[in-house]
Design a protein around this motif. Structure first.
Motif, mmCIF file in Angstrom:
data_model
loop_
_atom_site.group_PDB
_atom_site.id
_atom_site.type_symbol
_atom_site.label_atom_id
_atom_site.label_comp_id
_atom_site.label_asym_id
_atom_site.label_seq_id
_atom_site.Cartn_x
_atom_site.Cartn_y
_atom_site.Cartn_z
ATOM 1 N N TRP A 14 0.827 -1.207 0.000
ATOM 2 C CA TRP A 14 0.000 0.000 0.000
ATOM 3 C C TRP A 14 0.865 1.263 0.000
ATOM 4 N N GLU A 33 -10.071 5.106 -1.440
ATOM 5 C CA GLU A 33 -10.746 4.624 -2.646
ATOM 6 C C GLU A 33 -9.856 4.694 -3.889
ATOM 7 N N PRO A 34 -9.203 5.847 -4.173
ATOM 8 C CA PRO A 34 -8.348 5.861 -5.366
ATOM 9 C C PRO A 34 -7.176 4.875 -5.276
ATOM 10 N N ALA A 36 -7.224 2.006 -3.600
ATOM 11 C CA ALA A 36 -7.781 0.656 -3.768
ATOM 12 C C ALA A 36 -8.011 0.359 -5.253
ATOM 13 N N ARG A 37 -8.535 1.347 -5.984
ATOM 14 C CA ARG A 37 -8.719 1.148 -7.426
ATOM 15 C C ARG A 37 -7.370 0.924 -8.100
ATOM 16 N N ARG A 38 -6.387 1.677 -7.680
ATOM 17 C CA ARG A 38 -5.055 1.590 -8.287
ATOM 18 C C ARG A 38 -4.461 0.195 -8.144
ATOM 19 N N GLY A 40 -6.209 -2.567 -7.340
ATOM 20 C CA GLY A 40 -7.176 -3.617 -7.614
ATOM 21 C C GLY A 40 -7.626 -4.350 -6.367
ATOM 22 N N THR A 42 -9.935 -3.876 -2.365
ATOM 23 C CA THR A 42 -11.057 -3.195 -1.729
ATOM 24 C C THR A 42 -10.535 -2.179 -0.712
ATOM 25 N N LYS A 43 -11.406 -1.248 -0.362
ATOM 26 C CA LYS A 43 -11.041 -0.301 0.697
ATOM 27 C C LYS A 43 -10.841 -1.040 2.016
#
Length: 186
Positions: A14, A33-34, A36-38, A40, A42-43
């Motif tokens: 992370w 959130e950004p 987690a998207r980066r 792949g 979950t939050k």
């Protein structure tokens, strides 16, 4: 259906993702959130490792500070003359964006972040003071007791980092020449 599970992300995963996001998109990309998207994920994975985004930011800054202090200690402990250690220290500072250490490569982005974030600014100020103290000590050991010279060398090294996109290969030689010039003034 794909039954293979992705490996679990670690705290370090992370943080490394955050360094990349910070460098590419700025501090706005450091939300749960950004990130987690980066990566792949979950939050929930983010919050498994960090209580909240401010805690994450502090961990990210701690990673950078630790890397900066380790690099500073390594340049101070080099088996060399004081003049060589001075040159090595200044060159290390001027070349963080090309470092092998991901946290050091993020220094220009960390400095930009510090302009708008007081916690970040505080950490940067601590690293700046440690580096200035080392430069002052090495200059003094070389017979130069003008404290302004440490600030001049440091400002030059930090400024060279702003040129990193165009001239990174030249930074080390340029700051080395400035150190040589300062030492010639003894």
């Amino acid at each position: 259906m794909n039954t293979q599970r992705r490996p679990r992300l670690t705290r370090t995963d992370w943080l490394v993702a955050g360094l990349s996001a910070l460098c590419e998109q700025g501090p706005g990309a450091l939300g749960a959130e950004p990130l987690a998207r980066r990566v792949g994920a979950t939050k929930g994975s983010f919050y498994w490792h960090f209580t909240d985004v401010p805690a994450y930011n502090l961990a990210l800054l701690g990673l950078w500070e630790s890397a900066a202090r380790q690099a500073l200690a390594a340049s101070a402990e080099a088996d060399a003359t004081n003049a060589t250690r001075l040159r090595t220290t200044a060159q290390m500072i001027a070349a963080t964006s090309t470092s092998d250490t991901p946290a050091l490569r993020a220094e220009p982005a960390i400095r930009a972040w510090a302009r708008d974030d007081s916690n970040c600014a505080s950490v940067v100020a601590e690293v700046d003071e440690a580096r200035l103290q080392q430069l002052r000590g090495l200059l003094s050991a070389c017979g130069i007791d003008n404290g302004e010279m440490a600030r001049i060398l440091y400002a030059s090294a930090i400024g060279m980092e702003d040129l990193h996109d165009r001239d990174a290969a030249q930074n080390s030689d340029a700051i080395g020449s400035l150190v040589d010039l300062v030492l010639a003034l003894r």
